[in-house]
Design a protein around this motif. Structure first.
Motif, PDB file in Angstrom:
ATOM      1  N   ARG A  46       0.809  -1.217   0.000  1.00  0.00           N
ATOM      2  CA  ARG A  46       0.000   0.000   0.000  1.00  0.00           C
ATOM      3  C   ARG A  46       0.847   1.275   0.000  1.00  0.00           C
ATOM      4  O   ARG A  46       0.581   2.206  -0.732  1.00  0.00           O
TER       5      ARG A  46
ATOM      6  N   LEU B 114       2.446   3.279   6.383  1.00  0.00           N
ATOM      7  CA  LEU B 114       1.398   2.281   6.541  1.00  0.00           C
ATOM      8  C   LEU B 114       0.903   2.248   7.991  1.00  0.00           C
ATOM      9  O   LEU B 114      -0.299   2.154   8.246  1.00  0.00           O
TER      10      LEU B 114
ATOM     11  N   GLN C 121      -0.372   6.011   9.456  1.00  0.00           N
ATOM     12  CA  GLN C 121      -1.728   6.428   9.075  1.00  0.00           C
ATOM     13  C   GLN C 121      -2.786   5.843  10.013  1.00  0.00           C
ATOM     14  O   GLN C 121      -3.907   6.321  10.057  1.00  0.00           O
ATOM     15  N   ASP C 122      -2.425   4.797  10.736  1.00  0.00           N
ATOM     16  CA  ASP C 122      -3.377   4.149  11.640  1.00  0.00           C
ATOM     17  C   ASP C 122      -3.310   4.698  13.057  1.00  0.00           C
ATOM     18  O   ASP C 122      -3.970   4.193  13.957  1.00  0.00           O
TER      19      ASP C 122
ATOM     20  N   TYR D  54      -7.260   3.037  13.703  1.00  0.00           N
ATOM     21  CA  TYR D  54      -7.899   2.029  12.866  1.00  0.00           C
ATOM     22  C   TYR D  54      -6.827   1.177  12.185  1.00  0.00           C
ATOM     23  O   TYR D  54      -5.888   1.711  11.624  1.00  0.00           O
TER      24      TYR D  54
ATOM     25  N   THR E  86      -5.565  -0.222   9.409  1.00  0.00           N
ATOM     26  CA  THR E  86      -5.580  -0.349   7.953  1.00  0.00           C
ATOM     27  C   THR E  86      -4.885  -1.637   7.512  1.00  0.00           C
ATOM     28  O   THR E  86      -5.312  -2.307   6.571  1.00  0.00           O
ATOM     29  N   THR E  87      -3.826  -1.972   8.235  1.00  0.00           N
ATOM     30  CA  THR E  87      -3.069  -3.165   7.868  1.00  0.00           C
ATOM     31  C   THR E  87      -3.926  -4.421   8.002  1.00  0.00           C
ATOM     32  O   THR E  87      -3.671  -5.406   7.329  1.00  0.00           O
TER      33      THR E  87
ATOM     34  N   ASP F 299      -7.056  -4.652   7.146  1.00  0.00           N
ATOM     35  CA  ASP F 299      -7.811  -4.767   5.889  1.00  0.00           C
ATOM     36  C   ASP F 299      -6.976  -5.510   4.846  1.00  0.00           C
ATOM     37  O   ASP F 299      -7.475  -6.394   4.155  1.00  0.00           O
ATOM     38  N   ASP F 300      -5.709  -5.118   4.735  1.00  0.00           N
ATOM     39  CA  ASP F 300      -4.826  -5.763   3.753  1.00  0.00           C
ATOM     40  C   ASP F 300      -4.586  -7.221   4.130  1.00  0.00           C
ATOM     41  O   ASP F 300      -4.547  -8.103   3.270  1.00  0.00           O
TER      42      ASP F 300
ATOM     43  N   ASN G 207      -2.467  -3.406  17.558  1.00  0.00           N
ATOM     44  CA  ASN G 207      -2.392  -3.909  16.194  1.00  0.00           C
ATOM     45  C   ASN G 207      -2.047  -5.402  16.165  1.00  0.00           C
ATOM     46  O   ASN G 207      -2.607  -6.185  15.400  1.00  0.00           O
TER      47      ASN G 207
END
Ligand SMILES: [Zn+2]
Length: 311
Positions: free
Chosen positions: A51, A57, A60-61, A87, A89-90, A92-93, A149
């Motif tokens: 991403r 990466l 941003q979370d 949130y 994001t990682t 989601d990936d 995370n």
């Protein structure tokens, strides 16, 4: 996965994480990364970390951090307020990669280490958050956030959680203190855990043996053969550690012949015993695509041959 039982009987292959993106959008790049790793026969794959950069990466979370760089003009993210978990994001990936792999491959969840992240952030002067100018305080807060995370990745089904701390090999001092923050990120995680530190580890490897919550110590050996003269077999056994043996050079834009990789794996086993899993030296994001894929394919064949011979 009962990792210790499995590594004695099988030469497990995995990756460090990132994979070439080229001009693909991130969804296509992620799909290609997953398909290629599975196609090459890697046992524990990643989502390819396609991403953006590893730091952005995760930055941003996190609440209180603003991204400022663009692909044309990279700039460090900046701390502009109190930090907090926002949130994942990682995740989601990770979930997208899990869906694509249809349970046919094991999947690693990868997290930037809090020390490396701390050195990759600026603190906005106008917020003059003096607490964040205290390095270890900042790392501690980041470790607590990254711990969330790690728990989310485990909940989402990660078969292995990896922390990346490339900066450890260039730290001038305070390594023993910084190492403890890795344990904090991984506190209570039940799946196997891996710490990736590239570069020359000769000055710091002893500190890494003290990690309580890390199972696999992963380093580059192909591009940094001096790293072979670090841990002893006894060190690894008494501290219950497995070596992640980087056996293809991710800085070199040529594909190593299978026989060369196979011989290098024997060298690793000679130094560390069968207590190893194999992977590339580091992430592959910056390599030309064909080279990255070729290296993975040859690495898996070499590992299979070594496994047939020695296991
Ligand atoms: Zn690395």
């Amino acid at each position: 996965m009962d990792l210790y039982k499995e590594v004695g009987n099988k030469l497990i292959t995995t990756v460090v994480g990132s994979y070439p993106v080229d001009s693909l959008n991130y969804e296509d790049a992620l799909t290609r990364a997953v398909n290629d790793q599975m196609g090459a026969g890697i046992d524990i794959i990643s989502d390819g970390q396609v991403r953006t950069t590893m730091v952005d990466l995760f930055a941003q979370d996190i609440e209180g951090i603003e991204l400022r760089g663009t692909s044309l003009k990279p700039k460090l993210p900046e701390i502009v307020g109190n930090l907090g978990y926002k949130y994942p994001t990682t995740i989601d990936d990770f979930l997208k990669a899990k869906e694509l792999s249809e349970g046919k491959s094991k999947l690693a969840g990868i997290i930037v280490g809090p020390t490396t992240l701390s050195y990759s952030l600026d603190v906005a002067p106008k917020f003059s958050l003096t607490k964040y100018n205290n390095r270890n305080y900042l790392i501690g807060e980041l470790a607590d956030i990254l711990h969330e995370n790690a728990k989310e990745l485990e909940k989402a089904g990660a078969d292995l959680i990896q922390i990346d701390e490339p900066c450890f090999s260039v730290l001038q001092k305070g390594i023993d203190e910084k190492v403890k923050f890795v344990d904090r990120v991984l506190e209570g995680i039940k799946v196997p855990t891996k710490l990736h530190v590239c570069g020359n580890i000769s000055k710091i490897y002893k500190s890494l043996l003290n990690l309580e919550n890390v199972n696999i110590l992963d380093h580059e050996f192909s591009g940094n053969p001096n790293n072979l003269n670090t841990y002893s077999k006894e060190d690894l056994i008494s501290n219950e550690k497995i070596i992640g043996f980087g056996c293809v050079n991710t800085m070199r834009e040529t594909i190593e012949p299978i026989g060369d990789i196979e011989n290098f794996i024997y060298k690793g086993i000679e130094h560390f015993g069968k207590n190893i899993i194999v992977d590339p030296d580091c992430g592959m994001r910056l390599l030309p695509y064909e080279i990255a894929f070729g290296k993975l394919k040859n690495m898996v064949i070499a590992a299979k041959r070594a496994e047939e011979k020695l296991y």
